[in-house]
Design a protein around this motif. Structure first.
Motif, PDB file in Angstrom:
ATOM      1  N   LEU A 135       0.827  -1.207   0.000  1.00 15.37           N
ATOM      2  CA  LEU A 135       0.000   0.000   0.000  1.00 15.37           C
ATOM      3  C   LEU A 135       0.861   1.256   0.000  1.00 15.37           C
ATOM      4  CD1 LEU A 135      -2.672  -0.987   2.692  1.00 15.37           C
ATOM      5  CD2 LEU A 135      -2.907  -1.133   0.196  1.00 15.37           C
ATOM      6  N   TRP A 136       0.368   2.257  -0.725  1.00 14.33           N
ATOM      7  CA  TRP A 136       0.952   3.588  -0.690  1.00 14.33           C
ATOM      8  C   TRP A 136      -0.040   4.574  -0.099  1.00 14.33           C
ATOM      9  CZ3 TRP A 136       3.068   3.514  -6.399  1.00 14.33           C
ATOM     10  CH2 TRP A 136       4.272   2.818  -6.426  1.00 14.33           C
ATOM     11  N   GLN A 137       0.483   5.721   0.290  1.00 15.58           N
ATOM     12  CA  GLN A 137      -0.339   6.808   0.817  1.00 15.58           C
ATOM     13  C   GLN A 137       0.284   8.126   0.408  1.00 15.58           C
ATOM     14  OE1 GLN A 137       0.672   6.147   5.206  1.00 15.58           O
ATOM     15  NE2 GLN A 137       1.185   8.331   4.954  1.00 15.58           N
ATOM     16  N   CYS A 138      -0.476   9.196   0.534  1.00 17.03           N
ATOM     17  CA  CYS A 138       0.066  10.537   0.304  1.00 17.03           C
ATOM     18  C   CYS A 138       1.105  10.823   1.382  1.00 17.03           C
ATOM     19  CB  CYS A 138      -1.052  11.578   0.355  1.00 17.03           C
ATOM     20  SG  CYS A 138      -0.458  13.302   0.248  1.00 17.03           S
ATOM     21  N   SER A 139       2.234  11.412   1.005  1.00 12.05           N
ATOM     22  CA  SER A 139       3.317  11.663   1.959  1.00 12.05           C
ATOM     23  C   SER A 139       2.983  12.772   2.943  1.00 12.05           C
ATOM     24  CB  SER A 139       4.612  12.002   1.214  1.00 12.05           C
ATOM     25  OG  SER A 139       4.440  13.143   0.379  1.00 12.05           O
ATOM     26  N   LYS A 140       1.994  13.634   2.660  1.00 12.61           N
ATOM     27  CA  LYS A 140       1.708  14.741   3.597  1.00 12.61           C
ATOM     28  C   LYS A 140       1.150  14.271   4.944  1.00 12.61           C
ATOM     29  CE  LYS A 140       1.459  18.749   0.565  1.00 12.61           C
ATOM     30  NZ  LYS A 140       0.627  19.872   0.100  1.00 12.61           N
ATOM     31  N   PRO A 141       0.111  13.467   5.050  1.00 11.40           N
ATOM     32  CA  PRO A 141      -0.836  13.045   4.025  1.00 11.40           C
ATOM     33  C   PRO A 141      -2.028  13.999   3.994  1.00 11.40           C
ATOM     34  CG  PRO A 141      -1.203  11.800   6.009  1.00 11.40           C
ATOM     35  CD  PRO A 141      -0.102  12.787   6.327  1.00 11.40           C
ATOM     36  N   CYS A 142      -2.531  14.258   2.796  1.00  9.72           N
ATOM     37  CA  CYS A 142      -3.659  15.179   2.680  1.00  9.72           C
ATOM     38  C   CYS A 142      -4.997  14.487   2.903  1.00  9.72           C
ATOM     39  CB  CYS A 142      -3.640  15.862   1.311  1.00  9.72           C
ATOM     40  SG  CYS A 142      -4.045  14.780  -0.091  1.00  9.72           S
ATOM     41  N   HIS A 143      -5.014  13.161   2.900  1.00 10.44           N
ATOM     42  CA  HIS A 143      -6.249  12.417   3.152  1.00 10.44           C
ATOM     43  C   HIS A 143      -5.899  11.032   3.682  1.00 10.44           C
ATOM     44  CE1 HIS A 143      -4.999  11.181  -0.833  1.00 10.44           C
ATOM     45  NE2 HIS A 143      -5.862  10.189  -0.825  1.00 10.44           N
ATOM     46  N   GLN A 144      -6.861  10.419   4.350  1.00 14.27           N
ATOM     47  CA  GLN A 144      -6.644   9.144   5.027  1.00 14.27           C
ATOM     48  C   GLN A 144      -7.109   7.979   4.157  1.00 14.27           C
ATOM     49  OE1 GLN A 144      -5.159   8.906   8.350  1.00 14.27           O
ATOM     50  NE2 GLN A 144      -4.626  10.955   7.627  1.00 14.27           N
TER      51      GLN A 144
END
Length: 289
Positions: A135-144
């Protein structure tokens, strides 16, 4: 101290008679299955990175400050592929499944290599607390929210040259444009998505359902890095339930509090070999009945 043969027989008796088994799995289990992060395996898959960056093992290599995202994802696509999308060298997880498949079981693990699900464990009985290499995710993250990465990882692996992937394969967040990153708990940006919370709730429900019954808390390969996730809670659950048993199998880090010593079995050795011995003893026990 009891010898291992006696301990194996005792484990079989407990596993056969208990109402439920809660497996707590750490990196030692995957290492025993052959998914090692150093030595020959690391040198086979990452020789160019080792020669260029003088890397020591896959764990520390993941924190190396690569200068470009092309280099970063060249490394990580290989890391993901060889620790998530190929089968483990040994059938350790399949042996474990054979031992628990007919019992009411649940798994909580700090491992992120998806080996439980790959080897046939019921995904509704798994709680991956620390993330998933798939799985990947936004690095900020801007959303969950998290995203499956199998197709793009395999493309990165196939198309990389000189330890760099093509720039067009770099993953960016579709919402804010920030680079994507691994869904691994290493800082406060870790995304716990809807699936994570659902798994957590199923685990809590399982604990509550069996809190006063004959429960085996089977700890496999848990070290001292993150004991608050599995080890300490297991000790606490056992101390509150006189019908519970705590079994820890590991190469080292074998200890438990004095107050649950009489409810505990600590067995030192290779997890794969010990689980295989338990499985053989269980088959023999079944054949003689």
């Amino acid at each position: 101290m009891k010898n291992k043969d006696m301990l194996i027989k005792q484990i079989v008796k407990i596993m056969t008679s208990c109402d439920a088994i809660i497996i707590g799995a750490g990196s030692g289990l995957s290492s025993s299955a052959g998914l090692t992060y150093s030595g020959e395996r690391f040198e086979t898959y990452f020789k160019d990175f080792i020669d260029t960056y003088h890397l020591r093992d896959m764990y520390s290599a993941g924190f190396y400050p690569y200068e470009t995202l092309e280099e970063y994802w060249a490394y990580w696509s290989r890391h993901i592929y060889y620790n998530r999308y190929i089968d483990s060298p040994k059938k350790t997880y399949q042996i474990l499944l054979e031992l628990v498949k007919d019992k009411d079981y649940f798994v909580i693990t700090t491992n992120v290599d998806h080996q439980f699900q790959k080897n046939g464990f019921d995904k509704t009985r798994l709680f991956y607390t620390q993330g998933d290499y798939g799985l990947w995710q936004c690095s900020k993250p801007c959303h969950q929210q998290t995203y499956d990465n199998e197709d793009i990882v395999k493309a990165m692996l196939k198309q990389q040259k000189n330890m760099k992937i093509p720039s067009q394969l770099i993953p960016y967040c579709l919402r804010c444009g920030a680079p994507m990153t691994m869904n691994l708990r290493c800082d406060q940006t870790f995304v716990q998505d809807e699936g994570w919370y659902q798994a957590q709730q199923r685990y809590q429900n399982f604990l509550q359902k069996h809190q006063h019954r004959k429960v085996l808390y089977l700890e496999l390969g848990i070290g001292a890095n993150t004991p608050v996730i599995i080890k300490y809670p297991f000790w606490n659950y056992v101390s509150q339930n006189k019908n519970a048993v705590y079994i820890s199998i590991n190469l080292d880090d074998l200890y438990c509090p004095e107050n649950i010593h009489k409810q505990s079995i600590l067995i030192q050795g290779d997890i794969h070999n010990i689980l295989n011995s338990v499985a053989n003893e269980m088959r023999n026990d079944h054949d003689t009945k």
